[in-house]
Design an enzyme around this catalytic site. Structure first.
Site, mmCIF file in Angstrom:
data_model
loop_
_atom_site.group_PDB
_atom_site.id
_atom_site.type_symbol
_atom_site.label_atom_id
_atom_site.label_comp_id
_atom_site.label_asym_id
_atom_site.label_seq_id
_atom_site.Cartn_x
_atom_site.Cartn_y
_atom_site.Cartn_z
ATOM 1 N N GLY A 125 0.831 -1.198 0.000
ATOM 2 C CA GLY A 125 0.000 0.000 0.000
ATOM 3 C C GLY A 125 0.863 1.244 0.000
ATOM 4 N N CYS A 126 0.311 2.346 -0.459
ATOM 5 C CA CYS A 126 1.101 3.579 -0.576
ATOM 6 C C CYS A 126 1.543 4.095 0.793
ATOM 7 C CB CYS A 126 0.314 4.639 -1.340
ATOM 8 S SG CYS A 126 -1.356 4.933 -0.711
ATOM 9 N N TYR A 127 0.597 4.261 1.724
ATOM 10 C CA TYR A 127 0.963 4.708 3.068
ATOM 11 C C TYR A 127 1.900 3.703 3.738
ATOM 12 C CZ TYR A 127 -3.076 7.970 2.906
ATOM 13 O OH TYR A 127 -3.971 8.947 2.592
#
Length: 308
Positions: A113-115
């Protein structure tokens, strides 16, 4: 040798950006389905099984469905959804943390995931080194450009120019938390507070550290040095240059890239620190990470096609 690829979900934001990074590359041939066949299960099953590599750019349930359609032992998969990020048998597609060889030899890779990418990049190496405790209740504060929310959120932000800040996951059940906890080896779920701002792309992830209240932690300088050594000569992840004016900015004009810059800021007395990662939510946080894993799996230059 040309390798065949099928991007299932090629018309979504992540799929389109992957396609841009593969455009003009002679190592790959894309299997394409026209609009009439794109949602046809028979056509999709055929494409999924014909391709040497499949990249899933789909919602979680659809990604699970597509993965289950592959019934041969040859097709290798990169899943950009959340569906398989903590699933047994799937290698986490963060080569700098999971290991380049593990990704290169995997049959199934789950794109981070990006975060999560920012949080894990900062915390995982420091926990492994014993510079941060595995049992601390970490907080992660983060802001992202609205492109990370897919078509519906993009349309909402572009239609309503009055939105200045959007806080969400207020029930503290964000889907990135399980991978953040597992990939960092934490015994306590991090308290994650994400928000979206009116910029198309860009992301800042922060982990505040009250060092004076934490036992057995390293100094900010030791953390800085360890992160620099851990990522070594990587052209994708590394320590950023501390800003001379004391500011980090996300600009609306940001064109994006596939790098991630890490920072360790600390108070003059060393009692507090802020771990910060700056990345593009569509780059190392999504499409760039998928292409990086694809390159490794195909035995190619890890950085081919990336925007550095």
């Amino acid at each position: 040798m040309t390798r065949t690829i099928f991007i299932d979900g090629a018309v979504g934001t992540t799929g389109l950006e992957i396609g841009e990074r593969l455009a003009g590359r002679t190592e790959f041939e894309l299997i394409r389905l026209d609009e009439a066949r794109r949602k046809d299960p028979v056509a999709r099953r055929e494409a999924l099984n014909d391709a040497e590599f499949v990249i899933l750019c789909l919602p979680d349930d659809a990604a699970r469905e597509s993965a289950a359609m592959i019934d041969n032992p040859r097709t290798r998969v990169i899943d950009a959804s959340t569906a398989h990020r903590v699933s047994p048998g799937w290698v986490y597609g963060f080569p700098e943390v999971s290991g380049h060889k593990a990704v290169a030899t995997a049959m199934r890779v789950s794109n981070p995931g990006c975060y999560s990418t920012g949080f894990i990049a900062l915390v995982a190496p420091l926990v492994r080194a014993g510079l941060l405790p595995a049992d601390w209740p970490y907080t992660c504060n983060a802001v992202s450009g609205y492109s990370g929310g897919g078509k519906s959120l993009i349309e909402r932000f572009e239609a309503d120019q009055d939105i200045a800040w959007r806080g969400y996951a207020l029930a503290l059940g964000h889907k990135h938390v399980p991978e953040m906890q597992e990939r960092c080896g934490l015994s306590v779920k991090p308290l994650f507070t994400p928000a979206v701002i009116p910029a198309h792309r860009g992301m800042v992830v922060e982990v505040p550290l009250p060092l004076s209240a934490m036992k057995g932690v390293g100094t900010p300088q030791a953390m800085r040095e360890w992160l620099a050594n851990f990522y070594g000569a990587s052209k994708i992840v590394g320590m950023g240059t501390p800003p001379a004016d004391g500011e980090l900015l996300i600009r609306g004009s940001n064109a994006g890239n596939d790098r991630m810059d890490l920072f360790v800021f600390d108070s003059a007395d060393g009692s507090q620190a802020r771990l910060v990662a700056v990345l593009d939510n569509l780059g190392k946080g999504a499409s760039g990470a998928a292409v990086q894993s694809l390159n490794l799996m195909a035995g190619l230059d890890e950085m081919a096609g990336l925007r550095l």
